[in-house]
Design an enzyme around this catalytic site. Structure first.
Site, short mmCIF file in Angstrom:
data_model
loop_
_atom_site.label_atom_id
_atom_site.label_comp_id
_atom_site.label_asym_id
_atom_site.label_seq_id
_atom_site.Cartn_x
_atom_site.Cartn_y
_atom_site.Cartn_z
N CYS A 237 0.82 -1.23 0.00
CA CYS A 237 0.00 0.00 0.00
C CYS A 237 0.84 1.27 0.00
CB CYS A 237 -0.96 -0.01 1.18
SG CYS A 237 -1.90 -1.52 1.31
N HIS B 28 -3.12 6.90 2.74
CA HIS B 28 -3.58 5.62 2.18
C HIS B 28 -4.94 5.31 2.79
CE1 HIS B 28 -4.12 1.54 1.18
NE2 HIS B 28 -3.77 1.06 2.35
N ASN C 84 -10.23 -0.16 0.33
CA ASN C 84 -8.77 -0.12 0.32
C ASN C 84 -8.27 -0.69 -1.01
OD1 ASN C 84 -6.04 -0.59 0.65
ND2 ASN C 84 -6.21 -1.50 2.70
N1 ACO Z 1 -18.39 -8.99 9.45
C1 ACO Z 1 -18.79 -9.37 10.68
N2 ACO Z 1 -17.93 -9.79 11.62
C2 ACO Z 1 -16.63 -9.81 11.31
C3 ACO Z 1 -16.15 -9.41 10.06
C4 ACO Z 1 -17.08 -8.98 9.10
N3 ACO Z 1 -16.71 -8.60 7.87
N4 ACO Z 1 -14.80 -9.52 10.05
C5 ACO Z 1 -14.44 -9.98 11.25
N5 ACO Z 1 -15.53 -10.16 12.00
C6 ACO Z 1 -15.60 -10.65 13.36
C7 ACO Z 1 -14.44 -11.56 13.66
O1 ACO Z 1 -14.72 -12.88 13.25
C8 ACO Z 1 -14.38 -11.47 15.17
O2 ACO Z 1 -15.40 -12.27 15.71
P1 ACO Z 1 -15.14 -13.08 17.07
O3 ACO Z 1 -14.87 -12.03 18.11
O4 ACO Z 1 -16.43 -13.81 17.27
O5 ACO Z 1 -13.95 -13.94 16.80
C9 ACO Z 1 -14.76 -10.03 15.40
O6 ACO Z 1 -15.48 -9.58 14.25
C10 ACO Z 1 -13.55 -9.13 15.57
O7 ACO Z 1 -14.05 -7.92 15.86
P2 ACO Z 1 -13.14 -6.78 16.35
O8 ACO Z 1 -12.08 -7.27 17.29
O9 ACO Z 1 -14.04 -5.71 16.85
O10 ACO Z 1 -12.45 -6.35 15.02
P3 ACO Z 1 -11.58 -5.11 14.91
O11 ACO Z 1 -12.17 -3.97 15.65
O12 ACO Z 1 -10.16 -5.45 15.16
O13 ACO Z 1 -11.74 -4.75 13.39
C11 ACO Z 1 -10.36 -4.65 11.46
C12 ACO Z 1 -11.12 -5.55 12.40
C13 ACO Z 1 -11.35 -3.69 10.79
C14 ACO Z 1 -9.67 -5.46 10.37
C15 ACO Z 1 -9.34 -3.87 12.32
O14 ACO Z 1 -8.49 -4.75 13.01
C16 ACO Z 1 -8.50 -2.94 11.53
O15 ACO Z 1 -8.95 -1.88 11.16
N6 ACO Z 1 -7.22 -3.27 11.29
C17 ACO Z 1 -6.36 -2.46 10.49
C18 ACO Z 1 -6.02 -3.20 9.33
C19 ACO Z 1 -6.48 -2.64 8.05
O16 ACO Z 1 -7.21 -1.69 7.91
N7 ACO Z 1 -5.98 -3.28 7.05
C20 ACO Z 1 -6.25 -2.91 5.74
C21 ACO Z 1 -5.27 -3.57 4.87
S1 ACO Z 1 -3.65 -3.28 5.30
C22 ACO Z 1 -3.14 -1.89 4.69
O17 ACO Z 1 -3.79 -1.28 3.87
C23 ACO Z 1 -1.90 -1.43 5.20
#
Ligand code: ACO
Length: 315
Positions: free
Chosen positions: A114, A242, A272
């Site tokens: 990215c 980004h 993204n």
């Molecule tokens: N729909 C519903 N539930 C979901 C989904 C979805 N699409 N995806 C994950 N879940 C569930 C998981 O299974 C998990 O369930 P569980 O607790 O029963 O195991 C739960 O949601 C996890 O929830 P949170 O802990 O609240 O998730 P979080 O707040 O960490 O959000 C996210 C996840 C959005 C990926 C976050 O970690 C994040 O923003 N990370 C940054 C990474 C990022 O943006 N990467 C993009 C690509 S990398 C780059 O561009 C550099």
């Protein structure tokens, strides 16, 4: 510090728009979950087009916007982590699609995930000591490497391409770069094209680890530019980050004690798009007149690798 100017920009328009609710066909998810955690409402996926196809469309539009003869271009750099092939590179394919095969051109791809576009722009800027006119493209067909049965990742990404034309400036238009990398051997954000067994693996990500890395990388990259130029955030008109996740940007705003209005965002529409996200956002911000003559902006990228970096640009 480089005396350079962006003279044109363009974006490939993709028709295949997916809403958050469309993902309910593939995985157990909801619009509420996706939007509240990421800020994403829609994203685009290509039908049959590959990375060089949409990169070519963006390039054509950037050349048209720059109002130059395409034969002026002597350097093509494509930032991508989803190239059509290992070889030939997307840059070589785009050279051919532009009908520039008979020209003396250097053309190659850069993979910094990215952060790819910011890396590619720094490389082009250094090379413009010896080249006249650079086409710098960010293009991704991430749908090739997304596992549409994995709700943790599939809802986050989209396909897209953006391009700019850069030349040495006749005016006093400065650019300054910062690039960095923290090599990760633990696969916190990984997409293996083909592993040693010949198997293809989809993109996998440790979301929480990536979040922690991203907020620190963004803060460090922005602060580097401010310190190096001895300026304050008030002196910057717009920051183009980004577009990974609105919560990353909100967190950085708190750390920098700055209003979110300072940051340009179009993640709600595009999701993204990795290396394409910054050139798409840059183009949109120019077209929406959020960037004008004399605007001072910062681009800031972070991504797999882990790579990160920033670019200060005077318009
Ligand atoms: N729909 C519903 N539930 C979901 C989904 C979805 N699409 N995806 C994950 N879940 C569930 C998981 O299974 C998990 O369930 P569980 O607790 O029963 O195991 C739960 O949601 C996890 O929830 P949170 O802990 O609240 O998730 P979080 O707040 O960490 O959000 C996210 C996840 C959005 C990926 C976050 O970690 C994040 O923003 N990370 C940054 C990474 C990022 O943006 N990467 C993009 C690509 S990398 C780059 O561009 C550099």
């Amino acid at each position: 510090m480089f005396n350079l100017e962006i003279i044109g920009s363009g974006v490939a328009t993709l028709k295949n728009k997916y809403t958050n609710n469309d993902f309910k066909k593939f995985v157990d998810t909801s619009d509420e979950w996706i939007y509240s955690r990421t800020g994403i409402k829609t994203r685009y996926f290509t039908e049959d087009e590959n990375t060089s196809d949409i990169g070519y469309i963006a390039a054509l539009k950037a050349i048209e916007d720059a109002n130059i003869d395409k034969n002026e271009i002597d350097l093509i750099i494509v930032a991508t982590m989803t190239p059509d092939n290992f070889t030939p590179s997307c840059a070589c394919l785009i050279q051919a699609k532009l009908g520039l095969n008979n020209k003396k051109i250097m053309a190659f791809d850069v993979n910094a995930a990215c952060s790819g576009f910011v890396y590619a722009l720094e490389i082009a800027s250094n090379m413009l000591e010896n080249y006249k006119c650079a086409l710098v493209i960010g293009s991704e067909v991430l749908s090739k490497i997304i596992d549409f049965t994995d709700r943790n990742t599939c809802v986050l990404f989209g396909d897209g391409a953006g391009a700019i034309v850069v030349k040495k400036s006749l005016f006093d238009k400065k650019m300054l770069f910062y690039s960095n990398c923290i090599g990760d051997l633990q696969g916190k954000l990984i997409a293996e094209n083909i592993n040693k067994n010949g198997n293809f693996t989809y993109l996998k990500m440790d979301g929480k680890e990536v979040f922690k890395f991203a907020v620190n990388a963004m803060e460090k990259s922005i602060n580097y530019i401010l310190e190096k130029l001895n300026i304050k955030l008030d002196d910057i008109d717009l920051i183009i980050p980004h577009q990974a996740n609105i919560r990353i940007i909100e967190y950085v705003c708190k750390k920098l004690n700055v209003s979110i209005d300072k940051f340009y965002m179009n993640i709600a529409e595009f999701g993204n798009t990795s290396a394409a996200s910054i050139p798409i956002a840059l183009n949109n911000a120019i077209k929406e007149e959020k960037i004008k003559e004399n605007s001072k902006i910062i681009l800031v990228g972070f991504g797999g690798g882990f790579t990160y970096g920033s670019c200060y640009i005077e318009f």
